[in-house]
Design a protein around this motif. Structure first.
Motif, short mmCIF file in Angstrom:
data_model
loop_
_atom_site.label_atom_id
_atom_site.label_comp_id
_atom_site.label_asym_id
_atom_site.label_seq_id
_atom_site.Cartn_x
_atom_site.Cartn_y
_atom_site.Cartn_z
N ALA A 228 80.72 20.49 2.54
CA ALA A 228 80.95 19.68 3.74
C ALA A 228 79.62 19.14 4.28
CB ALA A 228 81.65 20.51 4.81
N GLY A 229 78.58 19.97 4.25
CA GLY A 229 77.27 19.50 4.68
C GLY A 229 76.75 18.38 3.81
N ALA A 230 76.93 18.53 2.49
CA ALA A 230 76.49 17.47 1.56
C ALA A 230 77.27 16.18 1.81
CB ALA A 230 76.69 17.94 0.12
N ALA A 231 78.57 16.31 2.03
CA ALA A 231 79.39 15.11 2.27
C ALA A 231 79.02 14.44 3.59
CB ALA A 231 80.86 15.50 2.26
N ALA A 232 78.77 15.25 4.62
CA ALA A 232 78.43 14.67 5.93
C ALA A 232 77.11 13.92 5.87
CB ALA A 232 78.37 15.79 6.98
N LEU A 233 76.09 14.52 5.25
CA LEU A 233 74.79 13.84 5.14
C LEU A 233 74.89 12.60 4.25
CD1 LEU A 233 72.37 16.91 4.79
CD2 LEU A 233 72.77 15.47 6.79
N SER A 234 75.70 12.69 3.21
CA SER A 234 75.89 11.52 2.34
C SER A 234 76.57 10.39 3.09
CB SER A 234 76.71 11.93 1.11
OG SER A 234 76.06 12.93 0.37
N MET A 235 77.50 10.75 3.96
CA MET A 235 78.17 9.72 4.76
C MET A 235 77.16 8.99 5.65
SD MET A 235 81.65 9.49 4.58
CE MET A 235 82.24 9.23 6.23
N LEU A 236 76.22 9.74 6.22
CA LEU A 236 75.21 9.11 7.06
C LEU A 236 74.36 8.13 6.24
CD1 LEU A 236 74.01 12.15 9.23
CD2 LEU A 236 75.52 10.27 9.90
N VAL A 237 74.01 8.54 5.01
CA VAL A 237 73.22 7.64 4.15
C VAL A 237 74.06 6.41 3.78
CG1 VAL A 237 72.02 7.43 1.95
CG2 VAL A 237 71.87 9.55 3.26
N LEU A 238 75.33 6.64 3.47
CA LEU A 238 76.20 5.52 3.09
C LEU A 238 76.39 4.54 4.25
CD1 LEU A 238 78.89 7.44 0.99
CD2 LEU A 238 77.24 5.76 0.15
N LEU A 239 76.38 5.05 5.46
CA LEU A 239 76.50 4.14 6.61
C LEU A 239 75.33 3.14 6.65
CD1 LEU A 239 77.66 6.59 9.45
CD2 LEU A 239 78.96 4.66 8.50
N GLY A 240 74.18 3.59 6.13
CA GLY A 240 73.02 2.71 6.15
C GLY A 240 72.92 1.77 4.97
N ILE A 241 73.48 2.18 3.83
CA ILE A 241 73.29 1.37 2.61
C ILE A 241 74.54 0.62 2.20
CG2 ILE A 241 71.57 3.00 1.79
CD1 ILE A 241 73.67 3.99 -0.23
N ALA A 242 75.69 0.96 2.76
CA ALA A 242 76.94 0.34 2.31
C ALA A 242 76.99 -1.12 2.73
CB ALA A 242 78.14 1.09 2.90
N PRO A 243 77.45 -2.00 1.85
CA PRO A 243 77.62 -3.41 2.24
C PRO A 243 78.69 -3.56 3.32
CG PRO A 243 78.55 -2.99 0.05
CD PRO A 243 77.81 -1.75 0.44
N ALA A 244 78.64 -4.68 4.01
CA ALA A 244 79.53 -4.86 5.16
C ALA A 244 80.99 -4.90 4.76
CB ALA A 244 79.15 -6.15 5.88
N PRO B 265 81.32 6.90 -4.36
CA PRO B 265 80.08 7.68 -4.21
C PRO B 265 80.34 9.10 -3.69
CG PRO B 265 79.76 5.47 -3.37
CD PRO B 265 81.22 5.59 -3.69
N LEU B 266 81.29 9.26 -2.79
CA LEU B 266 81.58 10.61 -2.29
C LEU B 266 82.12 11.51 -3.41
CD1 LEU B 266 83.18 10.05 1.24
CD2 LEU B 266 80.94 11.01 0.68
#
Length: 253
Positions: free
Chosen positions: A130-146, A71-72
């Motif tokens: 870098a801003g896009a990647a950082a915000l995307s990481m925050l979203v991925l932390l919430g939606i990524a499977p365990a 996704p990144l």
């Protein structure tokens, strides 16, 4: 009345203050110029937000992904394609809106102006990606499977920032080469999003050496390093050289 006045020779050792702005000052000025227009602000905001929005949609669809680097990599492509337009506006926009005459009157060295613009869009490309990647990481932390793998995230982030800079500089080079915003944007998107897909049907090996989208995906996902870096560097060098040569000879009216 017959005396001859002899003027003293001018001193050549007197330090003269440099009046021309330094290159870092020009880079800062170009950054402000790029973000001073509504189109520049809109593109910068879109480059930062389109990635997180895409990740949120990915979470809503429920699609599974084994690695976060995948996704990144997509975020890098989406931001890069918008930063491409930001680079075009930084150079081609000057000719389209006829502000280039004022720019070259203030700084007559065209190569110096183009170097400042390249530095400005490079900085913007790195920061916005870098801003896009950082915000995307925050979203991925919430939606990524365990059980998702976070291996290779560091390389993916570096690839996203590097691709953002490469796309922005390539856009600036093509914008300078064409001297027309519409022509540069139309040509770039037709080549990258259209012609590359047609060429892929003919020979995928050739496309692998010229497609910046494939290069960004492969570099971010850690599949290949040398070839994607060469592809992105090739776009930067070829477009920048073409932009410099054509801008140097183009008449300003």
């Amino acid at each position: 009345m017959t005396d001859v006045l002899t003027l003293p020779a001018p001193h050549t050792d007197v330090p003269v203050r440099r009046t021309a702005p330094s290159l870092p000052a020009l880079v800062g000025l170009e950054i402000r110029k790029s973000l001073s227009t509504r189109s520049g602000k809109a593109l910068a905001a879109a480059a930062v937000l389109v990635g997180p929005a895409g990740m949120a949609l990915l979470g809503l669809t429920g699609d599974q992904f084994p690695h976060v680097a995948g996704p990144l990599a997509v975020v890098g492509v989406m931001s890069g394609l918008l930063l491409l337009a930001l680079g075009v506006l930084a150079t081609g926009g000057e000719w389209t809106h006829r502000t280039v005459q004022t720019t070259f009157l203030l700084v007559p060295q065209r190569g110096r102006v183009l170097a400042a613009k390249a530095g400005a869009v490079t900085a913007l490309g790195v920061l916005l990606a870098a801003g896009a990647a950082a915000l995307s990481m925050l979203v991925l932390l919430g939606i990524a499977p365990a059980d998702v793998s976070w291996d290779g995230v560091g390389q993916a982030l570096l690839a996203v920032m590097g691709a953002g800079a490469a796309f922005a500089v390539a856009g600036a080079g093509v914008g300078a080469a064409t001297g027309n915003t519409a022509a540069a944007l139309t040509g770039l998107y037709l080549v990258i999003l259209g012609a590359m897909q047609i060429l892929r049907l003919w020979n995928s090996n050739v496309v692998a050496w010229i497609d910046p989208v494939d290069a960004t995906l492969e570099l971010a996902m850690g599949q290949e390093r040398t070839q994607p870096i060469l592809v992105l560097a090739g776009w930067v060098v070829v477009s920048s050289v073409a932009g410099y040569l054509l801008t140097r000879r183009r008449q300003v009216s």
